[in-house]
Structure formats: C-alpha cells, structure tokens
Scaffold this motif. Structure first.
Motif, PDB file in Angstrom:
ATOM      1  N   HIS A   8       0.829  -1.202   0.000  1.00 23.98           N
ATOM      2  CA  HIS A   8       0.000   0.000   0.000  1.00 23.98           C
ATOM      3  C   HIS A   8       0.865   1.253   0.000  1.00 23.98           C
ATOM      4  CE1 HIS A   8      -4.074  -1.543   0.490  1.00 23.98           C
ATOM      5  NE2 HIS A   8      -3.596  -2.448   1.314  1.00 23.98           N
ATOM      6  N   ASP A   9       1.936   1.217   0.757  1.00 25.90           N
ATOM      7  CA  ASP A   9       2.732   2.421   0.967  1.00 25.90           C
ATOM      8  C   ASP A   9       3.887   2.576  -0.016  1.00 25.90           C
ATOM      9  OD1 ASP A   9       1.180   3.054   3.231  1.00 25.90           O
ATOM     10  OD2 ASP A   9       2.340   1.614   4.407  1.00 25.90           O
ATOM     11  N   ASN A  10       4.042   1.603  -0.909  1.00 22.38           N
ATOM     12  CA  ASN A  10       5.194   1.667  -1.791  1.00 22.38           C
ATOM     13  C   ASN A  10       4.846   1.223  -3.214  1.00 22.38           C
ATOM     14  OD1 ASN A  10       7.861   2.052  -2.545  1.00 22.38           O
ATOM     15  ND2 ASN A  10       8.417  -0.065  -2.089  1.00 22.38           N
ATOM     16  N   PRO A  11       3.865   1.888  -3.857  1.00 22.22           N
ATOM     17  CA  PRO A  11       3.562   1.529  -5.234  1.00 22.22           C
ATOM     18  C   PRO A  11       4.670   1.985  -6.170  1.00 22.22           C
ATOM     19  CG  PRO A  11       2.331   3.477  -4.603  1.00 22.22           C
ATOM     20  CD  PRO A  11       3.028   2.993  -3.365  1.00 22.22           C
ATOM     21  N   ILE A  19      -0.514   6.834 -11.508  1.00 24.52           N
ATOM     22  CA  ILE A  19      -1.095   5.638 -10.904  1.00 24.52           C
ATOM     23  C   ILE A  19      -2.551   5.900 -10.558  1.00 24.52           C
ATOM     24  CG2 ILE A  19      -0.991   4.046  -8.962  1.00 24.52           C
ATOM     25  CD1 ILE A  19       1.991   4.491  -8.857  1.00 24.52           C
ATOM     26  N   ALA A  20      -3.430   5.060 -11.071  1.00 23.82           N
ATOM     27  CA  ALA A  20      -4.850   5.179 -10.769  1.00 23.82           C
ATOM     28  C   ALA A  20      -5.164   4.565  -9.416  1.00 23.82           C
ATOM     29  CB  ALA A  20      -5.674   4.500 -11.861  1.00 23.82           C
ATOM     30  N   TYR A  21      -4.689   3.335  -9.212  1.00 24.46           N
ATOM     31  CA  TYR A  21      -4.893   2.674  -7.927  1.00 24.46           C
ATOM     32  C   TYR A  21      -3.850   1.580  -7.756  1.00 24.46           C
ATOM     33  CZ  TYR A  21      -7.499  -0.665 -10.867  1.00 24.46           C
ATOM     34  OH  TYR A  21      -7.878  -1.558 -11.848  1.00 24.46           O
ATOM     35  N   ALA A  22      -3.639   1.196  -6.497  1.00 25.48           N
ATOM     36  CA  ALA A  22      -2.684   0.134  -6.171  1.00 25.48           C
ATOM     37  C   ALA A  22      -3.323  -0.817  -5.177  1.00 25.48           C
ATOM     38  CB  ALA A  22      -1.405   0.724  -5.585  1.00 25.48           C
ATOM     39  N   THR A  23      -3.094  -2.103  -5.387  1.00 28.09           N
ATOM     40  CA  THR A  23      -3.548  -3.137  -4.459  1.00 28.09           C
ATOM     41  C   THR A  23      -2.329  -3.669  -3.713  1.00 28.09           C
ATOM     42  OG1 THR A  23      -3.244  -4.973  -5.989  1.00 28.09           O
ATOM     43  CG2 THR A  23      -5.323  -3.748  -6.154  1.00 28.09           C
ATOM     44  N   LEU A  24      -2.514  -4.712  -2.951  1.00 26.00           N
ATOM     45  CA  LEU A  24      -1.379  -5.319  -2.267  1.00 26.00           C
ATOM     46  C   LEU A  24      -0.374  -5.901  -3.256  1.00 26.00           C
ATOM     47  CD1 LEU A  24      -3.108  -7.145   0.722  1.00 26.00           C
ATOM     48  CD2 LEU A  24      -1.605  -5.158   0.832  1.00 26.00           C
ATOM     49  N   LEU A  25      -0.854  -6.274  -4.453  1.00 30.01           N
ATOM     50  CA  LEU A  25       0.016  -6.949  -5.406  1.00 30.01           C
ATOM     51  C   LEU A  25       0.240  -6.197  -6.708  1.00 30.01           C
ATOM     52  CD1 LEU A  25      -1.303 -10.629  -5.065  1.00 30.01           C
ATOM     53  CD2 LEU A  25       0.819  -9.690  -4.150  1.00 30.01           C
ATOM     54  N   GLY A  26      -0.566  -5.223  -7.011  1.00 33.92           N
ATOM     55  CA  GLY A  26      -0.451  -4.631  -8.335  1.00 33.92           C
ATOM     56  C   GLY A  26      -0.782  -3.164  -8.425  1.00 33.92           C
ATOM     57  N   THR A  27      -0.581  -2.625  -9.630  1.00 30.29           N
ATOM     58  CA  THR A  27      -0.768  -1.210  -9.890  1.00 30.29           C
ATOM     59  C   THR A  27      -1.395  -0.997 -11.255  1.00 30.29           C
ATOM     60  OG1 THR A  27       1.248  -0.737  -8.634  1.00 30.29           O
ATOM     61  CG2 THR A  27       0.377   1.037  -9.979  1.00 30.29           C
ATOM     62  N   VAL A 280      -7.274 -11.090 -12.347  1.00 29.62           N
ATOM     63  CA  VAL A 280      -6.949 -12.519 -12.321  1.00 29.62           C
ATOM     64  C   VAL A 280      -5.595 -12.737 -11.659  1.00 29.62           C
ATOM     65  CG1 VAL A 280      -6.417 -14.526 -13.757  1.00 29.62           C
ATOM     66  CG2 VAL A 280      -8.363 -13.057 -14.333  1.00 29.62           C
ATOM     67  N   ALA A 281      -4.614 -11.900 -11.999  1.00 34.00           N
ATOM     68  CA  ALA A 281      -3.282 -12.026 -11.399  1.00 34.00           C
ATOM     69  C   ALA A 281      -3.357 -11.839  -9.883  1.00 34.00           C
ATOM     70  CB  ALA A 281      -2.334 -10.998 -12.017  1.00 34.00           C
ATOM     71  N   GLU A 282      -4.154 -10.885  -9.445  1.00 36.28           N
ATOM     72  CA  GLU A 282      -4.321 -10.646  -8.007  1.00 36.28           C
ATOM     73  C   GLU A 282      -4.888 -11.887  -7.322  1.00 36.28           C
ATOM     74  OE1 GLU A 282      -4.450  -7.775  -4.624  1.00 36.28           O
ATOM     75  OE2 GLU A 282      -3.688  -7.460  -6.656  1.00 36.28           O
ATOM     76  N   ALA A 283      -5.920 -12.481  -7.939  1.00 32.73           N
ATOM     77  CA  ALA A 283      -6.560 -13.667  -7.353  1.00 32.73           C
ATOM     78  C   ALA A 283      -5.609 -14.859  -7.311  1.00 32.73           C
ATOM     79  CB  ALA A 283      -7.804 -14.025  -8.156  1.00 32.73           C
ATOM     80  N   LEU A 284      -4.649 -14.901  -8.247  1.00 35.00           N
ATOM     81  CA  LEU A 284      -3.703 -16.014  -8.311  1.00 35.00           C
ATOM     82  C   LEU A 284      -2.387 -15.705  -7.588  1.00 35.00           C
ATOM     83  CD1 LEU A 284      -4.221 -17.139 -12.022  1.00 35.00           C
ATOM     84  CD2 LEU A 284      -5.103 -18.238  -9.951  1.00 35.00           C
ATOM     85  N   ASN A 285      -2.356 -14.603  -6.847  1.00 34.90           N
ATOM     86  CA  ASN A 285      -1.188 -14.232  -6.036  1.00 34.90           C
ATOM     87  C   ASN A 285       0.048 -13.943  -6.891  1.00 34.90           C
ATOM     88  OD1 ASN A 285       0.022 -13.650  -3.527  1.00 34.90           O
ATOM     89  ND2 ASN A 285       0.858 -15.725  -3.358  1.00 34.90           N
ATOM     90  N   ARG A 286      -0.179 -13.302  -8.028  1.00 34.83           N
ATOM     91  CA  ARG A 286       0.922 -12.794  -8.848  1.00 34.83           C
ATOM     92  C   ARG A 286       0.974 -11.275  -8.720  1.00 34.83           C
ATOM     93  NH1 ARG A 286      -0.271 -18.244  -9.413  1.00 34.83           N
ATOM     94  NH2 ARG A 286       0.830 -19.184 -11.188  1.00 34.83           N
ATOM     95  N   ARG A 287       2.179 -10.731  -8.776  1.00 34.00           N
ATOM     96  CA  ARG A 287       2.316  -9.280  -8.837  1.00 34.00           C
ATOM     97  C   ARG A 287       1.977  -8.814 -10.252  1.00 34.00           C
ATOM     98  NH1 ARG A 287       8.116  -8.294  -7.550  1.00 34.00           N
ATOM     99  NH2 ARG A 287       8.409 -10.459  -8.131  1.00 34.00           N
ATOM    100  N   TRP A 288       1.428  -7.624 -10.383  1.00 31.05           N
ATOM    101  CA  TRP A 288       0.977  -7.218 -11.712  1.00 31.05           C
ATOM    102  C   TRP A 288       1.070  -5.709 -11.909  1.00 31.05           C
ATOM    103  CZ3 TRP A 288      -3.094  -3.800 -11.702  1.00 31.05           C
ATOM    104  CH2 TRP A 288      -3.897  -3.767 -10.542  1.00 31.05           C
TER     105      TRP A 288
END
Length: 330
Positions: A8-11, A19-27, A280-288
């Motif tokens: 969250h703190d390091n996109p 950057i529009a939005y960032a999740t735990l795994l992607g941007t 899909v990448a988020e759901a499969l635990n891939r960074r994206w």
C-alpha cells in the motif's frame, strides 16, 4: 522497476504515467504504454499477456489502428516487452481476425504480426493457441447475416511467444476435467480398456489409466465470452456508466498465468482496458502492472477490486477521486 512485492505504501512510480490505484500486489497505471514499457527494468517481467485493439474496419470507442499500419504499430510495443522479459519469460498476445475493406476476404494482419515477432524481433513461437468463443455474435453482418456467403467468425489467434527456446511453463497446472468416459475408465480400467498396439504404432500403455487429476488441455481454448452480468458489469450498471466494450473472459488470462508463472511472479498487461488481467493475477497471487491510455476506463476498472458489498456511492467516490488525481490504495 522494483523487484520487491508492492505494498500500500510503496507503489511503483512511473515518471511518464499516473497511478490510478494500487492493491497489495499490483498497480493500474494511466499513460502511453510505449512510454511505460520503456520504464520497466530489463529482464524484470515473467509474463506479458494482452489483447491489443484489433485493426477492425469500423473505428471503435477504445481506439484501433488501420490495417495497413497495424503490424508496425504493434511491433513497437512487442520490442519493448521483449527487453523487459526475463530470459525464461513469455509474451502472450490475443489478436482477432478481420475482413478486408469491402471484400469477403480475410486480412492477414495477425499472421504478418507473428512473422514480424519472430523474424524481426527474434521471439520464438512456443505454441499457437486458438480461442473459440461459442457465444460470439455472427459477424460481419454483410457477409454472414445479409449475403450468407461466409461462416460466423468465432476464433481468435493467441500467440504464445517466448524469449528463449525453453520458456518457463508447466501445462500440468492447467489440466481440464476428465470426460465422462475417462472417469468410467479410471474407476475400472480393466473393464473399459486393454492396452494394445495401434495401427499408428503410437501405443498406449497402462499409464493411460492413471488418474492425474485431469486431462492435459489442447491448444483450442473454448471459452464463451458471455459474462453479461459479472461483477464488473453489475457495478457499471449500478453506477450508470458504460463499461469497456472489448473485454476478454477471465478464463483466458487465467489459463496462461497459471501455466506460465508461479505465485509472486510479475505479470503485465499493456492494453489493460477493464483490467481483467490484473484482477486474475491478483486472485492467483501474482504481482501485476496494468497500463491503460484511457483514464476513464482505467478508473472504472477499480470496481473489480472492491468488496461485493461496496455501495455505488462509495465506488463512485473512488472513481471520481482517481480521475481527479487521487491515488486509491485498496
């Protein structure tokens, strides 16, 4: 590009985009993909998977190039993607077909693109896939519906290209359910099958009756693109907004992400549209990372990452904030 997982703190910061939005795994990044691809560090991406605008004769709201310049246009993106790929990485690109203007003959753009990827850039064709969409409407109207001189076009070519001859891949990760007859065979092999020689001399031994958890898939992927009421479209309807008109089904990127990457690997879509790939990448635990030129489409794609009970008021607040330049951290 940083190699550590996003937080969250390091996109990741891209100088040429926002950057529009960032999740735990992607941007999700808004900007010109040519500029954004150039900012990716060499050999930092495990998989590029994307579906570029097709060179259709009718111009679309999301933008599409003319047929005569399409290959050269697409090659610029592929060249930068190749630079950013890890040695064992892959580029998977879905390209639909089209007819030539005013004639019932097919454009060869997707095949010319493939030859350019291999002959000009040095990619290897790991395997060709064909995405069959049984839910696709008859088109083009002139040749199929009106004159009835051509069959319905329901297959896209999907080129799996690799940087090296032996890219990372494991097809056992994408096994498909056994057929009814195969399930019967597995329950009682002796009753249904006796190993014997075949006329082709391609003999099948006792291992044929072993339960491997599913059958190996073919390179014909039959995936209906009929998600008329999925989470994304329901959210768009609740918000009174038009969703991206050209979305591929989640099962398509899911197949390749599972087969060609491992959890924690980096997946990039540089024509992200409604950001199916990122979700899909988020759901499969891939960074994206997802790149999209149109700010409205990029902002709207945030609804894919919101909890199901998110109110339209809350969703609209996030979307308006993104368009106003506020980063949404999900």
């Amino acid at each position: 590009m940083e190699t550590d997982p996003l937080t969250h703190d390091n996109p990741q910061v891209f100088n040429s985009g926002s950057i529009a939005y960032a999740t735990l795994l992607g941007t999700q990044v808004v900007g010109d993909s040519l500029e954004l691809l150039a900012e990716l560090a060499p050999e930092s991406v495990d998989l590029f998977i994307t579906s570029p605008p097709f060179p259709l004769l009718r111009k679309k709201a999301y933008g599409n190039e003319e047929q005569d310049v399409y290959v050269a246009w697409l090659l610029d993106f592929a060249r930068l993607a190749q630079r950013a790929l890890k040695p064992e990485g892959s580029l998977v690109i879905d390209i639909g077909g089209a007819y030539e203007k005013g004639r019932p003959t097919r454009s060869l753009h997707q095949f010319r693109a493939l030859l350019a990827f291999v002959d000009v850039l040095g990619f290897h064709l790991a395997e060709e896939f064909y995405w069959h969409n049984p839910a696709k409407l008859p088109s083009p109207i002139e040749w199929v519906n009106k004159r009835k001189i051509r069959a319905k076009d329901s297959v896209n070519t999907v080129w799996w290209l690799s940087k090296a001859e032996f890219p990372k891949a494991d097809v056992s990760k994408v096994r498909v359910p056994y057929s009814k007859s195969m399930k019967s065979l597995l329950k009682d092999p002796a009753k249904h099958y006796t190993p014997k020689g075949r006329p082709s001399e391609h003999n099948i031994g006792e291992a044929f009756a072993r339960d491997n958890g599913g059958a190996l898939p073919s390179n014909l992927l039959s995936i209906p693109n009929s998600q008329s009421n999925d989470t994304y479209l329901r959210a768009c309807k609740a918000l009174g907004l038009l969703g991206h008109p050209a979305r591929f089904p989640s099962k398509l990127p899911e197949f390749f992400i599972e087969m060609l990457t491992d959890p924690g690997d980096v997946v990039v879509d540089f024509f992200s549209g409604s950001n199916t790939t990122g979700s899909v990448a988020e759901a499969l635990n891939r960074r994206w990372y997802s790149f999209e030129l149109d700010a409205d489409y990029a902002a709207l794609s945030v609804v894919r990452f919101l909890p199901p009970d998110t109110s339209p008021v809350r969703a609209r607040y996030l979307i308006d904030g993104i368009l106003a330049g506020r980063l949404a951290r999900l």
